[in-house]
Design a protein around this motif. Structure first.
Motif, mmCIF file in Angstrom:
data_model
loop_
_atom_site.group_PDB
_atom_site.id
_atom_site.type_symbol
_atom_site.label_atom_id
_atom_site.label_comp_id
_atom_site.label_asym_id
_atom_site.label_seq_id
_atom_site.Cartn_x
_atom_site.Cartn_y
_atom_site.Cartn_z
ATOM 1 N N LEU A 24 67.835 96.723 52.647
ATOM 2 C CA LEU A 24 66.544 96.950 52.003
ATOM 3 C C LEU A 24 65.412 96.254 52.754
ATOM 4 O O LEU A 24 64.287 96.730 52.759
ATOM 5 N N ALA A 74 70.781 93.448 50.649
ATOM 6 C CA ALA A 74 69.452 92.873 50.852
ATOM 7 C C ALA A 74 68.968 93.120 52.277
ATOM 8 O O ALA A 74 67.811 93.479 52.498
ATOM 9 N N ARG A 92 49.216 94.634 54.269
ATOM 10 C CA ARG A 92 49.648 95.408 53.120
ATOM 11 C C ARG A 92 48.487 96.035 52.376
ATOM 12 O O ARG A 92 48.590 97.112 51.851
ATOM 13 N N ILE A 134 61.622 97.310 51.913
ATOM 14 C CA ILE A 134 61.477 97.204 50.450
ATOM 15 C C ILE A 134 61.404 95.747 50.012
ATOM 16 O O ILE A 134 60.665 95.385 49.115
ATOM 17 N N ILE A 135 62.171 94.910 50.697
ATOM 18 C CA ILE A 135 62.106 93.486 50.390
ATOM 19 C C ILE A 135 61.390 92.767 51.518
ATOM 20 O O ILE A 135 61.608 93.089 52.685
ATOM 21 N N SER A 136 60.594 91.819 51.152
ATOM 22 C CA SER A 136 59.991 90.995 52.184
ATOM 23 C C SER A 136 60.580 89.605 52.078
ATOM 24 O O SER A 136 60.648 89.020 51.023
ATOM 25 N N ARG A 137 61.041 89.099 53.210
ATOM 26 C CA ARG A 137 61.586 87.744 53.218
ATOM 27 C C ARG A 137 60.607 86.826 53.929
ATOM 28 O O ARG A 137 60.926 85.727 54.343
ATOM 29 N N MET A 138 59.417 87.369 54.163
ATOM 30 C CA MET A 138 58.448 86.596 54.917
ATOM 31 C C MET A 138 57.908 85.477 54.070
ATOM 32 O O MET A 138 57.582 85.682 52.913
ATOM 33 N N PRO A 139 57.793 84.296 54.660
ATOM 34 C CA PRO A 139 57.237 83.218 53.853
ATOM 35 C C PRO A 139 55.801 83.539 53.462
ATOM 36 O O PRO A 139 55.022 83.951 54.288
ATOM 37 N N PHE A 140 55.507 83.342 52.223
ATOM 38 C CA PHE A 140 54.186 83.659 51.694
ATOM 39 C C PHE A 140 53.268 82.464 51.790
ATOM 40 O O PHE A 140 52.546 82.162 50.872
ATOM 41 N N THR A 141 53.373 81.701 52.883
ATOM 42 C CA THR A 141 52.557 80.500 52.942
ATOM 43 C C THR A 141 51.710 80.523 54.200
ATOM 44 O O THR A 141 52.002 81.240 55.151
#
Lengths: 372, 188
Positions: free
Chosen positions: A70, A67, A93, A75-82
């Motif tokens: 990536l 993870a 994006r 490829i992966i976003s661990r950013m909080p979507f808030t």
């Protein structure tokens, strides 16, 4: 010390570290000593659990490593979507598409604002009242629509029409006295009405009403239609039951979870309400925001309850105020001089009729309760 | 190699915890799971968590000798992720939920239930490990999880010799087992 040796042996046995003669000797020992065998069996069971646990830890570690790789590659976003970070993330994006989409969005958002507002779930506690709060956009949108309608109608000969009043919430109520136009709904519904209170029928006709009795303890309220335009209804087709509904008794509900009358079925699933509250009974059915104050009737068309709230961490658990509380409310209300004319006389005509006929007769007595 | 063989190869690799297989499964399926979660009231963190948990369910399936893959790997992962996410949403009290499915779904309730049971016992082990405190925790982890030799452990933990380390390990083990079984019998 013996125990240490035994555990040590069990571990070596489990890990396959014993040679053949050792193994034979150990197995023989187990066979001939039940107590020792018990200790070994238990320890091997524990070792299996530890081994699975260790496997799992390792796997998690490996997955996390992948993870991380990536994530570095984007490829992966661990950013909080808030909050704002979500906006920034999405902005970075989708910069290019946003420009095109924005122009479309402006047009669409005006139209969809009212639709979304209805479906957005509110904040939940364990138990929630079922009044539907109409969002501000919704109100504005309706106002706009009214203005447009008026504009369109301007060319046609003027029919004097009552101005429609704006509402911030919608719930349900039902008639209990056709001579004096008294209706029953939930007390929590009326707490939303600060400026005016409207009763609206299934055809969309609105009538001004006022609160005459409110009891927060059993969540019941009685209102009166004071609008001169309201035409008196035929005698009440249902009676109000004094006795509690039986466990398992099937019931049906008429209410306004949306802008038209909605029918639903269910059964009495418990004799008491949330945390054994004796004022309520529990139903297994589906109720939604807007169903507050809906009448609950049994197969004979007798009123057995009034929908009040639902449990949010269980599905299909709805609470209704037992109908006997209505009599209590009426007696309380009569203590005020100008309200002592209330009289519940009904002509129960629903007993041996089918459900469709029952609904046809009943729906004129069930109203939307709206207000601002 | 056709798709099925490729899927089976990946699963064999995953059962051995090979980084290559984990990497490939991640790359070809993460976007799908992310879309599922984001489209159904979740955020990027939720998506990452759900994907990792789905991967663990798949691993549990892969190490089972009786395991047969009856559908595409992709379908299996999607179904598991969907089930896990629905349960999570239920726990978060977002009721009245329907997913907008864009992939085929197969029933995976049993696999997920089995996984949850396993997770429960892992949690008990984890808690028991924490409760015994240091140096017991590190000592037992070194021996049982990192599979170090007693000799090595003795040096690392400053015991005079391997036997001394073994005695310490035994004392810690007794405490760990006691804590573990006390909780474990409740979930059986």
């Amino acid at each position: 010390m013996d125990d240490i040796l035994l555990i040590d042996a069990a571990e070596r046995y489990f890990n396959g570290e014993m040679n053949d003669s050792e193994k034979l000797y150990f197995e023989d020992l187990r066979k001939n000593n039940a107590e020792l065998d018990q200790v070994v069996a238990e320890h091997i069971y524990f070792l299996q659990e530890v081994s699975k646990f260790s496997d799992y830890k390792q796997l998690k570690h490996r997955i996390q490593e992948t993870a991380n790789t990536l994530q570095e590659e984007g490829i992966i976003s661990r950013m909080p979507f808030t909050g704002t970070s979500k906006v920034i993330y999405l902005w970075n994006r989708y910069k290019k598409t946003i420009a095109v989409a924005a122009s479309i969005a402006v047009i669409v958002s005006v139209l969809s604002a009212s639709i979304i507002a209805v479906f957005n779930p509110g904040k939940h506690t364990n138990i929630k009242p079922l009044v539907e709060k109409l969002k501000e956009q919704d109100v504005k949108y309706k106002k706009l629509k009214n203005q447009l309608d008026k504009l369109n109608n301007a060319s046609t000969p003027a029919v004097v029409e009552k101005p429609r009043l704006e509402s911030k919430f919608r719930a349900t109520g039902f008639m209990i006295d056709v001579n004096n136009n008294y209706l029953v709904t939930n007390a929590h519904v009326l707490s939303e009405a600060k400026n005016h209170l409207i009763v609206e029928n299934n055809k969309g006709d609105q009538f001004i009403a006022e609160t005459v009795y409110i009891n927060n303890e059993n969540d019941l309220a009685i209102l009166k239609i004071i609008d001169a335009d309201f035409k008196k209804l035929a005698p009440l087709p249902f009676s109000i039951k004094q006795k509690n509904a039986d466990l398992g008794e099937s019931v049906f509900i008429l209410g306004y979870p949306k802008q038209e009358i909605v029918y639903n079925e269910g059964y009495v699933s418990a004799q008491n309400g949330y945390q054994m509250d004796t004022i309520f009974c529990q139903l297994s059915t589906i109720a939604n925001e807007g169903n507050s104050g809906s009448p609950v009737l049994n197969k004979n068309g007798e009123l057995v309850g009034v929908i009040s709230s639902m449990e949010t961490n269980a599905e299909g658990v709805v609470f209704a105020i037992k109908s006997s509380n209505i009599f209590h409310a009426i007696n309380e209300m009569k203590k005020v001089k100008e309200n002592d004319n209330i009289k519940i006389t009904s002509k129960p005509i629903l007993r041996k009729t089918d459900r469709v006929t029952q609904i046809k007769k009943l729906q004129d007595y069930v109203f939307m309760i709206k207000g601002d | 190699m056709n798709n099925i063989d490729l899927d089976l190869d990946l699963l064999k690799g995953l059962a051995k915890q090979e980084s290559n297989a984990i990497d490939q499964i991640y790359r070809s399926n993460f976007k799908m799971v992310q879309k599922l979660v984001l489209n159904n009231k979740g955020n990027a963190d939720d998506a990452a968590d759900i994907f990792q948990e789905s991967m663990i369910v798949l691993y549990e399936k892969a190490i089972n000798p009786q395991f047969e893959l009856n559908c595409q790997l992709k379908t299996y992962i999607y179904s598991v992720a969907r089930r896990l996410w629905l349960k999570k949403l239920q726990q978060m009290q977002k009721i009245g939920l329907q997913t907008n499915d864009f992939e085929q779904v197969i029933p995976v309730e049993e696999d997920v239930a089995h996984h949850e049971h396993k997770q429960a016992s892992f949690l008990i082990m984890e808690n028991a490990m924490t409760k015994i405190g240091e140096p017991c925790k590190s000592l037992l982890e070194a021996f049982y999880i990192n599979k170090k030799q007693m000799q090595e452990i003795a040096i690392e933990f400053n015991y005079t010799n391997a036997d001394n380390a073994k005695t310490q390990k035994y004392k810690c083990l007794v405490r760990l087992k006691k804590l573990f079984f006390a909780e474990y019998k409740h979930i059986q």
